[in-house]
Design an enzyme around this catalytic site. Structure first.
Site, PDB file in Angstrom:
ATOM      1  N   GLU A 225       9.130  -5.085  10.160  1.00  0.00           N
ATOM      2  CA  GLU A 225       9.483  -3.744   9.673  1.00  0.00           C
ATOM      3  C   GLU A 225      10.022  -2.858  10.796  1.00  0.00           C
ATOM      4  O   GLU A 225       9.393  -2.732  11.863  1.00  0.00           O
ATOM      5  CB  GLU A 225       8.247  -3.077   9.038  1.00  0.00           C
ATOM      6  CG  GLU A 225       8.556  -1.674   8.526  1.00  0.00           C
ATOM      7  CD  GLU A 225       7.513  -1.080   7.608  1.00  0.00           C
ATOM      8  OE1 GLU A 225       6.505  -1.756   7.298  1.00  0.00           O
ATOM      9  OE2 GLU A 225       7.710   0.083   7.200  1.00  0.00           O
TER      10      GLU A 225
ATOM     11  N   ASP B 138       0.844  -1.204   0.000  1.00  0.00           N
ATOM     12  CA  ASP B 138       0.000   0.000   0.000  1.00  0.00           C
ATOM     13  C   ASP B 138       0.877   1.251   0.000  1.00  0.00           C
ATOM     14  O   ASP B 138       0.379   2.374  -0.071  1.00  0.00           O
ATOM     15  CB  ASP B 138      -1.013  -0.014   1.154  1.00  0.00           C
ATOM     16  CG  ASP B 138      -0.365  -0.019   2.525  1.00  0.00           C
ATOM     17  OD1 ASP B 138       0.882  -0.085   2.610  1.00  0.00           O
ATOM     18  OD2 ASP B 138      -1.108   0.039   3.530  1.00  0.00           O
ATOM     19  N   SER B 139       2.198   1.061   0.041  1.00  0.00           N
ATOM     20  CA  SER B 139       3.148   2.160  -0.198  1.00  0.00           C
ATOM     21  C   SER B 139       2.867   2.772  -1.569  1.00  0.00           C
ATOM     22  O   SER B 139       3.274   3.908  -1.857  1.00  0.00           O
ATOM     23  CB  SER B 139       4.601   1.654  -0.123  1.00  0.00           C
ATOM     24  OG  SER B 139       4.762   0.465  -0.868  1.00  0.00           O
TER      25      SER B 139
ATOM     26  N   ASP C 125      -1.099  -6.318  -0.647  1.00  0.00           N
ATOM     27  CA  ASP C 125      -1.188  -5.671   0.663  1.00  0.00           C
ATOM     28  C   ASP C 125      -2.610  -5.163   0.866  1.00  0.00           C
ATOM     29  O   ASP C 125      -3.126  -4.402   0.034  1.00  0.00           O
ATOM     30  CB  ASP C 125      -0.202  -4.485   0.677  1.00  0.00           C
ATOM     31  CG  ASP C 125       0.140  -4.036   2.071  1.00  0.00           C
ATOM     32  OD1 ASP C 125      -0.329  -4.648   3.038  1.00  0.00           O
ATOM     33  OD2 ASP C 125       0.917  -3.055   2.185  1.00  0.00           O
TER      34      ASP C 125
ATOM     35  N   GLU D 192      -1.551  -5.660   8.063  1.00  0.00           N
ATOM     36  CA  GLU D 192      -0.900  -5.204   9.292  1.00  0.00           C
ATOM     37  C   GLU D 192      -1.742  -5.644  10.483  1.00  0.00           C
ATOM     38  O   GLU D 192      -2.462  -4.851  11.083  1.00  0.00           O
ATOM     39  CB  GLU D 192      -0.726  -3.676   9.250  1.00  0.00           C
ATOM     40  CG  GLU D 192       0.174  -3.226   8.121  1.00  0.00           C
ATOM     41  CD  GLU D 192       0.361  -1.709   8.049  1.00  0.00           C
ATOM     42  OE1 GLU D 192      -0.009  -0.995   9.012  1.00  0.00           O
ATOM     43  OE2 GLU D 192       0.894  -1.246   7.032  1.00  0.00           O
TER      44      GLU D 192
ATOM     45  N   LYS E 114      -1.335  -9.852   2.432  1.00  0.00           N
ATOM     46  CA  LYS E 114      -0.602  -9.448   3.643  1.00  0.00           C
ATOM     47  C   LYS E 114      -1.395  -8.344   4.312  1.00  0.00           C
ATOM     48  O   LYS E 114      -2.016  -7.538   3.618  1.00  0.00           O
ATOM     49  CB  LYS E 114       0.772  -8.954   3.185  1.00  0.00           C
ATOM     50  CG  LYS E 114       1.764  -8.497   4.214  1.00  0.00           C
ATOM     51  CD  LYS E 114       1.597  -7.102   4.669  1.00  0.00           C
ATOM     52  CE  LYS E 114       2.375  -5.995   4.084  1.00  0.00           C
ATOM     53  NZ  LYS E 114       2.121  -4.704   4.754  1.00  0.00           N
TER      54      LYS E 114
HETATM   55  O1  KIV Z   1       3.375  -1.062   1.604  1.00  0.00           O
HETATM   56  C1  KIV Z   1       4.501  -1.558   1.716  1.00  0.00           C
HETATM   57  O2  KIV Z   1       5.373  -1.402   0.850  1.00  0.00           O
HETATM   58  C2  KIV Z   1       4.749  -2.352   2.918  1.00  0.00           C
HETATM   59  C3  KIV Z   1       6.162  -2.660   3.262  1.00  0.00           C
HETATM   60  C4  KIV Z   1       6.815  -1.442   3.769  1.00  0.00           C
HETATM   61  C5  KIV Z   1       6.234  -3.799   4.206  1.00  0.00           C
HETATM   62  O3  KIV Z   1       3.832  -2.676   3.604  1.00  0.00           O
END
Ligand code: KIV
Length: 285
Positions: A185, A47-48, A86, A118, A116
């Site tokens: 992380e 989600d980055s 994510d 959080e 994935k």
């Molecule tokens: O969104 C992302 O790139 C992430 C990583 C920083 C683990 O969740």
């Protein structure tokens, strides 16, 4: 290097054989294709994306529709690399059913290989429920960027006994709930190494030091394409922004001076055809 697509089984075998697992983020087809062809084992469509592709100030700008679209583009490029989606903020927090439905969207619409999220201790039952649906789940402990508001910034986690205990407990609970890998992380290297020894499943470090089963970085950081900030744990291997700026300036210069397009980059036509057209249209006017 095998041509076969990675699965939860081959990734677990890598940990068991002490082979280091490589992982990068990707958000589009061309980047994912190069990552796949370079032999990187896993891709996270993080989600980055909200920050590094869409220009939001943090990851909270990511939505399900945005992530599904990016995941589908990445998945189309990956013949070998395992693709993990994510789950964005708001896609799994409200209820187990919501988490299950959104995880299912990623596998049915985007064709990714796993999801994935959080997950804090409150979300362990969601991990279990998604795994029971038959979807591979990666856990994520340490810094949770989606909790930026509550954390008051992107800070290293687990430096004191209380927060270190929380990180270890979460990793163990996620493994117990069926997660096949745990991303760690922004956690001190010694703590990540300890967790990696304690867990059966592989760990993936992003700012977790060298003692994990593998390493993950955000690709625009690696390529030098994100100019807002670079976390201290990220290594910039290239300066693509500089290369892009230089290229775009050169293009503008060549267009303005008429150097582009030249004969090589234009379609040819016989003089006879042009003469015939000119005659026809000049007569009419
Ligand atoms: O969104 C992302 O790139 C992430 C990583 C920083 C683990 O969740």
């Amino acid at each position: 290097m095998s041509d076969k697509k990675h699965t939860v089984r081959t990734i677990q075998e890598m940990k068991d054989k002490k082979e280091i697992i490589t992982m990068l983020t990707a958000y589009d087809y061309p980047t994912a294709k190069q990552i796949n062809d370079a032999g990187i084992d896993m891709i996270l469509v993080g989600d980055s994306c909200a920050m590094v592709v869409h220009g939001h100030p943090n990851t909270l700008g990511a939505t399900m529709d945005m992530m599904v679209l990016h995941c589908a583009a990445v998945a189309r490029a990956c013949t070998r690399t395992m693709v993990i989606a994510d789950m964005p903020f708001g896609s799994f927090q409200y209820s187990v059913e919501d988490a299950m439905r959104n995880a299912a969207r990623f596998v049915t619409e985007a064709k990714v290989d796993g999801v994935k999220f959080e997950a804090t201790p409150n979300h362990i039952e969601k991990t279990r429920a998604i795994v029971e649906m038959g979807i591979a789940v990666v856990g994520h402990v340490g810094l949770h960027p989606q909790a930026i508001g509550a954390l008051g910034g992107m800070k290293v986690q687990g430096k004191d006994v209380e927060t270190a205990r929380k990180v270890v407990r979460e990793a163990l609970a996620l493994q117990e709930a069926g997660a096949f890998m745990i991303i760690i992380e922004a956690v001190p290297a010694k703590l990540s190494a300890y967790i990696t020894k304690k867990l059966r499943v592989p760990t993936m470090s992003i700012g977790g030091g060298p003692g994990c089963s593998g390493q993950l970085l955000v690709t625009p950081d690696v390529l030098g394409m994100f100019d807002k900030f670079t976390p201290s744990f990220a290594k910039r291997y290239q300066e693509f922004n500089k290369l892009m700026l230089q290229t775009f300036k050169q293009y503008a210069e060549e267009v303005r001076t008429g150097a582009f397009p030249d004969e090589e980059h234009s379609y040819a036509m016989s003089d006879e055809v042009l003469n015939a057209i000119q005659e026809e249209f000049e007569k009419k006017s």
